[in-house]
Structure formats: structure tokens, C-alpha cells
Design a protein around this motif. Structure first.
Motif, PDB file in Angstrom:
ATOM      1  N   VAL A 147       0.683  -0.926  -0.415  1.00  0.00           N
ATOM      2  CA  VAL A 147       0.614  -0.126  -0.200  1.00  0.00           C
ATOM      3  C   VAL A 147       1.103   0.825  -0.344  1.00  0.00           C
ATOM      4  N   LEU A 148       0.771   2.123  -0.772  1.00  0.00           N
ATOM      5  CA  LEU A 148       1.669   3.192  -1.074  1.00  0.00           C
ATOM      6  C   LEU A 148       1.140   4.779  -0.041  1.00  0.00           C
ATOM      7  N   THR A 149      -0.357   4.430   0.218  1.00  0.00           N
ATOM      8  CA  THR A 149      -1.482   5.879   0.696  1.00  0.00           C
ATOM      9  C   THR A 149      -1.641   5.212   2.210  1.00  0.00           C
ATOM     10  N   ASN A 188      -5.726  -0.169  -5.097  1.00  0.00           N
ATOM     11  CA  ASN A 188      -4.416  -0.824  -5.052  1.00  0.00           C
ATOM     12  C   ASN A 188      -3.396   0.172  -4.449  1.00  0.00           C
ATOM     13  N   SER A 189      -3.154   1.312  -4.085  1.00  0.00           N
ATOM     14  CA  SER A 189      -2.566   2.005  -3.961  1.00  0.00           C
ATOM     15  C   SER A 189      -2.930   2.957  -2.129  1.00  0.00           C
ATOM     16  N   TYR A 190      -3.621   2.771  -1.883  1.00  0.00           N
ATOM     17  CA  TYR A 190      -4.179   2.789  -0.855  1.00  0.00           C
ATOM     18  C   TYR A 190      -5.164   2.159  -0.470  1.00  0.00           C
TER      19      TYR A 190
END
Length: 500
Positions: free
Chosen positions: A214-216, A247-249
Motif C-alpha cells: 500500500v503506497l498511501t 490498489n495503492s491505498y
């Protein structure tokens, strides 16, 4: 025995405590008629009644040693208890009397132990059985636009940080061995008003420190602003920041949904009413075992209270960690925790929108189960908001949940017991009809209470991609009153531990 007293000792937090109990203050037994022979001794039978329990005792006075397995139940100072039966179904029987050579006392310095009374000793016993991890202690949550946002590079464990103009407190803690091997974990929160008179939305939440792809997270928005969060756009083109997993959070993991009362403590002396003994504080406590990511090394824990008051509220938070006694079953599984959505706008004081999309749209979240999950459940928390008589706070509204097009849950979330908590709400308004504002029934919350999640079993879901849809019959806005819903949904379960 010669002094006709019993001395009980316990070690706790690097100190030794002792309780002194005279024999004549012990419960009195009732003589029974059926004697028994145990280890060759003719034993008399007596019974005790204690907290609605029956304890049967068989004892002899013919032995040199004296005593009892339980210091509460001693027939007399000359007795040696050889058999105990609890409520007719638990039996403890002596199988031998053995002399121990050179016995060593458990504590060698009993003479210098701290003497405590019965109630204090009971408190120490209970506290010695579990760990308490202090997160926040008398921290102020208020509206203060002058607060400086800390720099990410300066963030360290075990230090309290304030975000979103003071309405959020956050701390990074280490996952202790006790947390990893716990049987149960409870979050205990205490709140008091520090000037704010109104009931406010509150949330205790966890942000994993390890992002695992997870990026964020919401922490990035606390540090760098709302524009760090992905935006969900409803049918009316209104934007909602950071409310669904992508996908990123991933949203935060809400572990307590709570509501402050009307001004407890601060306003107690400002509104005195005969026979109204206002509470000094409100204590919220709830089991959160399945929501603490104990496979991490560190996690962030935060508390949010939405308010625009310079005094705000004071909070204390701890985790009560109870150990697993049956150690043979430890670490055979690992927790599965997957937060899917949350419209709880913990950055309300920084401009994050309320969850008002349900009047014109359905909240949809795609998610993937990368493997089959044991005991898969959705923890769904929901509360309705929007003031005045026709607002969703005061009007029952249907909630429905669909997974892959199939309805799996529906409920009209509603609380009718709010008047129970009147003494926690000194600043609540009183109406001409005799009601107080804090008495009124509400959409699944009351001023000064927790809102626990609904537990929705999803064992039918298999590995693969799925769609969850949340449908709420949200009412139309009325003037300046904006209807909205605070909801959160978290998948929990267990994974096989490949290391075992």
C-alpha cells in the motif's frame, strides 16, 4: 496458624504486597453429617456458601500440618483440608501428605512487604493477570489551527503527535510479545470535556506502520494534506477523499466508534440539578482482538474527535492485553485484517467531506481474496447523522449490504436506550416536554456511548475477486442540515501460519 491469621502475598510491578486476614473474619461453615475417610483420616464435612456458590470441605484435625488449598475456606485453625468440591462438579482431593525438607518461602522479605487491605489486594491480583499498554494519558483533542504539523522524518515511536488542526492524536507503538500471544485485547478509552459542550463523533483507529504494497494511508494525508488521498466521485460529481480501498491505498482500521457526551466533567458544576449526580468521565471499553495487526512490528494508534472548540476534550487510552493460558495453540494462525471502506472523516477539521453519497449513489468496493480465509467476517459499523427532526440522526433508515450482487445483510440501525446515559450529559438541552436532547433515540448511537460493529459471516466467499455494495436509504438534506453516514467495513479472519 499460631497467630490465627492468614498472610497472602503477591509480587506486582517490582513490589511485594501482603494482605493479613484474621481467621475469625473468614466465612463461617455449616456442619454437614456425612463424614469420609481420606488418606486414612476420618474427615468431618462442612459447607460454605460464597457468592451463590456452594463449597464442600472435608477436613481432619489429627495431622501435624494445618491449612487449606484456598485461604477463604478454613473450618478452624486446627484443620487440614483434604477434599474440596465446588458446586458439586469440581473436586480437589489430596493424594498424599509429604514433608518437604528445607522449604524455601516464595518471598524472603515478607516483613517489609507493603500491607494492603482486602479490596486493594483484590485489585492487585486482577491487575497482575494482564498487561496494560498506555497509549494516551490526558491528551487534549481540540480545534487549534496554530498547531504545527510534524515532519515525517522526525516521527518516532512512543511520542504523541497532533494532526488535523488538533482534532487527531496519534502515536506509534511497538507490538509487544504480550500482544502477539494474547488471548484477548480490549481498548479502554476515557473522555472528559475540556470546554466543548456538545456530543461529537469519535473514532479510535489503527494504521499499520508496514504498508505491504500500500503506497498511501491516512497518515500521509495528516502529514501532507488531503490531496494525498484518492478521490471517490459519486453520481452527482461530488468528491469524497480516501473512503474506499484501492490498489495503492487502504483506509484506517477503526477499532472503536464512540460519541462524546454533552460536556461531562467540565459542565458538571455549571448545571447543577437536584438528584442529578453527573458522571465525572465516560469510560468506553470494547474487545478489539481481531483488529490489532499483531504480525507487525509497530503500528500507529490514533483518536479523533470532531469539534471546533478551543478547549475540546481530554482523552486517555490504553490497551488491556490478556494472556493466552493454553499456549499449545498459540501462533498456529495469523490474523487476516483487510479494511475495505470508511466514511469516518477523521480529517473533518481539514476539509474532508462527510459521507453523504448514499442519497444518490451506492458505495461499491472491489476486493480480492488472495487465498481462502478461515472464519471470514465483515465487521460493519454504521451510524446516521444529520440534525433537526427530519435528519438521519433521528429517522430510522435501512442499511443493506450486497456481495457479488447477493444481499448478505440488512438492518435498520437504531438506539432506543439513550436516556440510560443521561447522567453523562450535563450540558444536554432540556425541552418543554420534559425530554433532554441526550434522551432521544438515534441512528445507532447515543451521546456518551460506543457503537460496536455488526458481525456478518462470509464463510461462503472463496479465493478470488469480489464486489461489495453498501446501500443506505439516506434522506434528503434539510436546509443547512446535511445528512450523512459514518460507516466502516473491515474483513477479518485467520490465515494458516506457514511457519508452523
Amino acid at each position: 496458624m499460631k497467630n490465627s491469621i492468614n498472610i497472602s502475598t503477591i509480587a506486582f510491578e517490582d513490589k511485594i504486597y501482603k494482605k493479613i486476614t484474621p481467621f475469625d473474619s473468614l466465612p463461617s461453615p455449616k456442619k454437614e453429617e456425612d463424614n469420609a475417610v481420606i488418606l486414612g483420616y476420618n474427615c468431618e464435612h462442612v459447607s460454605f456458601s460464597y457468592f451463590s456458590n456452594r463449597i464442600d470441605i472435608w477436613y481432619t484435625e489429627k495431622t501435624i500440618p494445618k491449612g487449606t488449598p484456598n485461604s477463604n475456606y478454613l473450618p478452624n485453625k486446627n484443620a487440614l483440608v483434604l477434599k474440596m468440591v465446588f458446586n458439586g462438579n469440581q473436586t480437589l482431593v489430596a493424594n498424599a501428605i509429604t514433608k518437604v525438607k528445607n522449604p524455601k518461602p516464595l518471598y524472603t522479605d515478607i516483613g517489609n512487604a507493603f500491607v494492603v487491605n482486602q479490596s486493594e489486594f483484590e485489585e492487585i491480583i486482577i491487575k497482575s493477570r494482564y498487561d496494560r499498554i498506555s497509549i494516551f494519558e490526558n491528551e487534549n483533542i481540540n480545534f487549534d489551527p496554530k498547531r504545527t504539523i510534524p515532519k515525517e522524518a522526525e516521527l518516532v515511536p512512543d511520542k504523541v503527535y497532533h494532526f488535523s488542526n488538533g482534532s487527531v492524536v496519534l502515536k506509534k507503538i511497538k507490538i509487544t510479545p504480550a500482544l502477539k500471544n494474547s488471548k484477548a485485547v480490549f481498548a479502554k478509552l476515557i473522555t472528559k470535556s475540556n470546554g466543548d459542550a456538545y456530543d461529537r463523533t469519535g473514532s479510535v483507529f489503527v494504521i499499520p506502520a508496514k504498508k505491504d504494497g500500500v503506497l498511501t494511508t491516512i497518515l500521509d494525508a495528516y502529514l501532507y494534506g488531503l490531496n494525498k488521498l484518492p478521490v471517490h466521485i459519486d453520481k452527482n460529481k461530488k468528491e469524497y477523499q480516501g473512503i474506499v480501498k484501492e490498489n495503492s491505498y487502504a483506509p484506517a482500521i477503526e477499532i472503536l466508534s464512540f460519541f462524546t457526551p454533552f460536556g461531562v466533567d467540565y459542565y458538571n458544576s455549571k448545571r447543577k440539578i437536584n438528584n442529578y449526580n453527573w458522571a465525572k468521565e465516560v469510560v468506553y471499553k470494547q474487545e478489539v482482538t481481531s483488529l490489532i495487526p499483531t504480525e507487525e512490528d509497530e503500528i500507529w494508534i490514533g483518536v479523533f474527535i470532531g469539534n471546533y472548540d478551543i478547549g475540546g476534550h481530554t482523552v486517555s487510552l490504553e490497551l488491556d492485553v490478556h494472556p493466552a493460558i493454553e499456549r499449545k495453540n498459540l501462533n498456529t494462525t495469523v490474523k487476516y485484517i483487510n479494511p475495505l471502506f470508511s466514511t469516518v472523516n477523521t480529517m473533518e477539521m481539514s476539509g474532508q467531506n462527510y459521507g453523504g453519497l448514499f442519497a444518490n449513489d451506492t458505495l461499491r468496493v472491489n476486493f480480492e481474496l488472495k487465498e481462502n480465509i478461515k472464519n471470514l467476517q465483515l465487521l460493519y459499523t454504521t451510524t446516521g447523522h444529520g440534525g433537526w427532526g427530519n435528519g438521519d440522526e433521528f429517522v430510522p433508515r435501512m442499511n443493506k449490504i450486497f456481495i457479488n450482487g447477493e444481499e448478505v445483510f440488512k438492518i435498520i440501525p437504531w438506539r432506543t436506550d439513550c436516556a440510560t446515559y443521561r447522567l453523562s450529559n450535563p450540558a444536554s438541552g432540556n425541552f418543554l416536554d420534559g425530554l433532554s436532547s441526550s434522551d432521544l433515540s438515534r441512528s445507532n448511537w447515543c451521546p456518551g456511548t460506543l457503537t460496536p460493529p455488526y458481525i456478518i459471516p462470509l464463510s461462503q466467499l472463496q479465493k478470488g475477486n469480489h464486489l461489495i455494495e453498501i446501500v443506505i436509504e439516506q434522506g434528503a438534506n434539510e436546509g443547512s442540515s446535511t445528512n450523512h453516514w459514518n460507516i466502516s467495513g473491515i474483513l477479518v479472519g485467520q490465515l494458516d501460519n506457514i511457519d508452523n
